[in-house]
Design a protein around this motif. Structure first.
Motif, mmCIF file in Angstrom:
data_model
loop_
_atom_site.group_PDB
_atom_site.id
_atom_site.type_symbol
_atom_site.label_atom_id
_atom_site.label_comp_id
_atom_site.label_asym_id
_atom_site.label_seq_id
_atom_site.Cartn_x
_atom_site.Cartn_y
_atom_site.Cartn_z
ATOM 1 N N LEU A 176 3.365 -15.250 -4.396
ATOM 2 C CA LEU A 176 2.883 -15.451 -2.984
ATOM 3 C C LEU A 176 3.866 -14.752 -2.146
ATOM 4 N N LEU A 177 5.241 -14.496 -2.561
ATOM 5 C CA LEU A 177 6.041 -14.082 -1.824
ATOM 6 C C LEU A 177 5.754 -12.332 -1.732
ATOM 7 N N GLY A 178 5.399 -12.084 -3.064
ATOM 8 C CA GLY A 178 5.026 -10.584 -3.307
ATOM 9 C C GLY A 178 3.684 -10.270 -2.546
ATOM 10 N N VAL A 179 2.927 -10.997 -2.321
ATOM 11 C CA VAL A 179 1.722 -10.753 -1.626
ATOM 12 C C VAL A 179 1.988 -10.652 -0.072
ATOM 13 N N PHE A 180 2.531 -11.372 0.363
ATOM 14 C CA PHE A 180 2.999 -11.200 2.032
ATOM 15 C C PHE A 180 4.228 -10.359 2.057
ATOM 16 N N LEU A 181 4.928 -9.946 0.935
ATOM 17 C CA LEU A 181 5.806 -8.715 1.446
ATOM 18 C C LEU A 181 5.049 -7.365 1.419
ATOM 19 N N PHE A 182 3.949 -7.263 0.477
ATOM 20 C CA PHE A 182 3.162 -6.216 0.363
ATOM 21 C C PHE A 182 2.318 -5.995 1.624
ATOM 22 N N LEU A 183 1.693 -7.064 2.074
ATOM 23 C CA LEU A 183 0.884 -6.925 3.094
ATOM 24 C C LEU A 183 1.631 -6.840 4.297
ATOM 25 N N GLY A 184 2.641 -7.603 4.310
ATOM 26 C CA GLY A 184 3.668 -7.462 5.677
ATOM 27 C C GLY A 184 3.892 -6.023 5.812
ATOM 28 N N ILE A 185 4.503 -5.453 4.896
ATOM 29 C CA ILE A 185 4.956 -3.981 5.043
ATOM 30 C C ILE A 185 3.722 -3.138 5.206
ATOM 31 N N LEU A 186 2.608 -3.302 4.644
ATOM 32 C CA LEU A 186 1.426 -2.401 4.927
ATOM 33 C C LEU A 186 1.040 -2.525 6.165
ATOM 34 N N LEU A 187 0.778 -3.862 6.822
ATOM 35 C CA LEU A 187 0.202 -4.017 8.005
ATOM 36 C C LEU A 187 1.224 -3.797 9.128
ATOM 37 N N ASN A 188 2.456 -3.852 8.821
ATOM 38 C CA ASN A 188 3.213 -3.622 10.193
ATOM 39 C C ASN A 188 3.458 -2.286 10.493
ATOM 40 N N TYR A 189 3.275 -1.043 9.725
ATOM 41 C CA TYR A 189 3.027 -0.108 10.196
ATOM 42 C C TYR A 189 1.661 0.558 10.445
ATOM 43 N N SER A 190 0.665 -0.360 10.318
ATOM 44 C CA SER A 190 -0.622 0.239 10.354
ATOM 45 C C SER A 190 -1.354 -0.230 12.059
ATOM 46 N N ASN A 191 -1.798 0.924 12.730
ATOM 47 C CA ASN A 191 -2.225 0.292 14.180
ATOM 48 C C ASN A 191 -3.558 -0.209 13.765
ATOM 49 N N THR A 192 -4.210 -0.030 12.797
ATOM 50 C CA THR A 192 -5.702 -0.645 12.435
ATOM 51 C C THR A 192 -5.439 -2.126 12.493
ATOM 52 N N TYR A 193 -4.451 -2.713 12.057
ATOM 53 C CA TYR A 193 -4.495 -4.150 11.818
ATOM 54 C C TYR A 193 -3.432 -4.724 12.503
ATOM 55 N N SER A 194 -2.935 -4.135 13.688
ATOM 56 C CA SER A 194 -1.794 -4.570 14.229
ATOM 57 C C SER A 194 -1.841 -6.043 14.665
ATOM 58 N N LYS A 195 -3.166 -6.691 15.158
ATOM 59 C CA LYS A 195 -3.228 -7.907 15.626
ATOM 60 C C LYS A 195 -3.141 -8.912 14.576
#
Length: 277
Positions: A59-78
């Motif tokens: 779970l920590l790996g999932v949210f780390l991966f998604l957090g880093i991915l989405l943090n830099y993506s303006n497509t999924y900013s919300k």
């Protein structure tokens, strides 16, 4: 050898196909690789009589991966705050959960749970940032598969050059205590081929200039070899030949990505440096 060749061919087709098809297929593939790598790591650590928290670590790996991915993506900013907001609670819940598990080697279990995320999930998460832009200008709209292809081509050329030159000229051991087959001649041969391929890559993948590709090649040669040694040390610690069996004839996820895992953070740092100049 036939099994190894077939597996290798299918592996390369899936990997290159996912990189070239779209930003989403690339992200999905490396998300799956991250989860498989974490599962493999936790399976191996159990051979040391430790019992890491698999589910919490995943779970920590999932949210780390998604957090880093989405943090830099303006497509999924919300959506970016959701995985980031869960990172710290999940991280510190590892300590609390261990209170109630009634297992031996409690802090060893905690350490291995967190180590798996830092060793596997973090580098692959940073790889998505490299693919989708720079750490400064990240967007799914700026996905550049040429960056990933260039890195992979250089990595594979380094491995191939090291294997062939080591077979032909290898006499002086690089790190015999951990990897008896590795030689200085193989390492040098791999480095020469990697630099040659980096020069060729720079002619076609102009997202970086020739000097940047050369520096990336040097990072891959040095850190890739160290990554291979680190994984060999880990396998010796748990007394196994291969990290897994998911890739018949090639071993596991860690066997195939050990060099990349150790190279990614340093490539990321270098790209961040040149992007801010």
């Amino acid at each position: 050898m036939l099994q190894r060749a077939i597996t290798g061919t299918i592996f390369v087709i899936i990997l290159l196909g996912s990189v070239l098809f779209s930003a989403y297929s690339f992200a999905i593939l490396f998300f799956v690789i991250t989860m498989l790598g974490l599962w493999e790591f936790y399976t191996l650590t159990e051979k040391t009589d430790h019992q890491p928290q698999r589910i919490t670590g995943l779970l920590l790996g999932v949210f780390l991966f998604l957090g880093i991915l989405l943090n830099y993506s303006n497509t999924y900013s919300k959506f970016v705050l959701f995985p980031i907001a869960l990172l710290l609670p999940i991280l510190f819940s590892i300590f609390i959960i261990e209170l109630y598990r009634k297992k031996e080697k409690t802090f060893g279990n905690i350490a291995y749970t967190i180590l798996g995320v830092l060793y596997i999930a973090l580098p692959f998460s940073l790889f998505t940032v490299i693919a989708f832009g720079t750490p400064v200008t990240f967007s799914t709209n700026s996905y550049a598969p040429s960056k990933i292809l260039g890195i992979l081509f250089i990595l594979w050329s380094s491995d191939t050059g090291a294997y062939l030159s080591g077979k032909a000229f290898g006499k002086h051991k690089l790190f015999e205590r951990i990897s008896p087959k590795k030689t200085w001649e193989g390492t040098i041969g791999g480095g020469i081929l990697a630099l040659a391929v980096a020069y060729i890559v720079s002619m076609y993948f102009t997202v970086f200039n020739v000097m940047d590709w050369m520096v990336i090649a040097l990072i891959i040669v040095v850190m890739g070899n160290l990554g291979d040694l680190v994984e060999s040390l880990f396998k010796r610690t748990v007394d196994v030949k291969d990290s897994g069996t998911i890739l018949p004839g090639h071993g596991g996820i860690l066997d195939r990505f050990d060099s990349l895992i150790m190279s990614i953070p340093f490539i990321f740092i270098y790209i961040f440096f040149i992007s801010t100049l």
